[in-house]
Design an enzyme around this catalytic site. Sequence first.
Site, PDB file in Angstrom:
ATOM      1  N   ARG A 238      33.089  -6.881  29.328  1.00 35.57           N
ATOM      2  CA  ARG A 238      34.184  -6.066  29.845  1.00 35.57           C
ATOM      3  C   ARG A 238      34.325  -4.779  29.037  1.00 35.57           C
ATOM      4  O   ARG A 238      34.119  -4.780  27.819  1.00 35.57           O
ATOM      5  CB  ARG A 238      35.516  -6.806  29.713  1.00 35.57           C
ATOM      6  CG  ARG A 238      35.831  -7.761  30.828  1.00 35.57           C
ATOM      7  CD  ARG A 238      36.194  -7.019  32.117  1.00 35.57           C
ATOM      8  NE  ARG A 238      36.544  -7.942  33.179  1.00 35.57           N
ATOM      9  CZ  ARG A 238      35.678  -8.554  33.989  1.00 35.57           C
ATOM     10  NH1 ARG A 238      34.387  -8.326  33.884  1.00 35.57           N
ATOM     11  NH2 ARG A 238      36.085  -9.381  34.927  1.00 35.57           N
ATOM     12  N   GLU A 267      36.193   2.094  33.277  1.00 34.72           N
ATOM     13  CA  GLU A 267      35.211   2.267  34.361  1.00 34.72           C
ATOM     14  C   GLU A 267      35.908   2.351  35.724  1.00 34.72           C
ATOM     15  O   GLU A 267      36.977   1.768  35.888  1.00 34.72           O
ATOM     16  CB  GLU A 267      34.186   1.115  34.335  1.00 34.72           C
ATOM     17  CG  GLU A 267      34.781  -0.245  34.584  1.00 34.72           C
ATOM     18  CD  GLU A 267      33.763  -1.378  34.405  1.00 34.72           C
ATOM     19  OE1 GLU A 267      33.049  -1.412  33.395  1.00 34.72           O
ATOM     20  OE2 GLU A 267      33.722  -2.238  35.288  1.00 34.72           O
ATOM     21  N   HIS A 285      28.148  -2.253  35.932  1.00 39.01           N
ATOM     22  CA  HIS A 285      28.852  -3.542  36.035  1.00 39.01           C
ATOM     23  C   HIS A 285      28.213  -4.440  37.115  1.00 39.01           C
ATOM     24  O   HIS A 285      28.876  -4.865  38.061  1.00 39.01           O
ATOM     25  CB  HIS A 285      30.347  -3.330  36.338  1.00 39.01           C
ATOM     26  CG  HIS A 285      31.191  -4.496  35.892  1.00 39.01           C
ATOM     27  ND1 HIS A 285      32.412  -4.362  35.287  1.00 39.01           N
ATOM     28  CD2 HIS A 285      30.973  -5.837  35.981  1.00 39.01           C
ATOM     29  CE1 HIS A 285      32.918  -5.560  35.021  1.00 39.01           C
ATOM     30  NE2 HIS A 285      32.050  -6.470  35.432  1.00 39.01           N
TER      31      HIS A 285
END
Length: 325
Positions: A238, A267, A285
Site C-alpha cells: 500500500r 495514488e 497497483h
Amino acid sequence: MKTKILVTREVFDETLEYMAQYCEVESNQADVPLDADTLARRLQGCGGVVCNLTDCIDEPLLVRCPQLRVAANIAVGFNNIDLAACTARGVMATNTPEVLTDTTADLAFALMLATARRLTEAEAYIRNGQWRGWHLKQLLGVDVHHATLGIIGMGRIGRTIAKRALGFEMRVLYHDPIRQPADVERQLNATYVTKDELLAQADFVILQMPYAPETHHLIGAAELKKMKPSAILINSTRGGIVDDAALVQALRDGTIRAAGLDAFEGEPKINPGFLGMKNVVLAPHIGSSTEATRRAMAMTAAKNAVAALTGSKPPNLLNKLSVRA
Ligand code: DGY
C-alpha cells in the site's frame, strides 16, 4: 422485494449475474470512480455496496446512507473503509482474502527480479534503438538467487513470498509484530529478526503489511539509511507505508540501489521524482491483477454481499457484528 445493491466500479458479467439472482443490482459500468457526493446519492435506498479501494466508506457517507447494511470490498486491504464507523452503525464490512495471495506474491517476486535485473531499463534500451550488440558489462544487475531477502509483514502473502524464495535458495529474514510458530519458520527457512537487523542485512526488503496509522511511513529517511547501499526495496502492498519523498531522495543519493513499486502515496498521483529514474521499476497497483484472480476477488465480494443481505454471515466478515436478517 429484492434488496438493492450498488456496484461502484466495473466488474465481470458473472459477478453481476450472480448478484442479480438475489438482489436488485445497480452498477457503475462506466467505470469512472464515484466522488463522495455521487456515491452517497447512488447509494440511496441500497442495502449493500460492492466497492473497492477507490471508494471511501466513512462516517459521513454512512450518515447519508442509513439503509446500508454491508460494504463488500473487492480487495484484501480495507483502509478505504472506516471499520469502527461501520461497526458502530451495524454495517457489515468484508474483504477478499486468500484468493489473491499467490498472485500478489508473484508480483512482489516479479518486481524483485525485474528491479535486480534492470528489466524495464533493458527493454527501454532496445526500444530506444540503443542496442549495438552484446558486451561484457552491459546492464549489470544483481543476483536474486542466494541473496538475503527481508520480508516485513509475515502474513499470508509474506509467507507465500518466503515459499517462493526457497526455490531461489535465498536466506530469508522476517519481521512482524507476530512471530510465526517454530514449524512455520522451519518450513520456510525463515529467521525472525528485529526490523533494524533486517534493514541492515537484507539485499532485498519486501514490504507486505496492511496500511494503518501504525504503518504510515514505516519506511522513511531513517530506515532507508539503515539499509545497505546495495539494497533494493520492494513495495507491493500500500502507498503511505513508504515515505515516497524520502525514497526518491535515497535513490538519488545512492542511499539504496533501487526500488520496485506497485503502490504509491496518494495514488494514482505519483511523486514525479520516480519518473525519470532508471533504478526504479514502476507498476500501477496490479499486484492482484490476473484474469483469474480479479474474477475470483469480484465473485468473493459478491458472495459476501449476498450473504449479508440474505441473513447469513458473510464468509469474510471483518467486524464482529450479529447479522441482521
Ligand atoms: C488488495 O486486495 O488490497 C489489492 O491491493 C487490490 O488490488
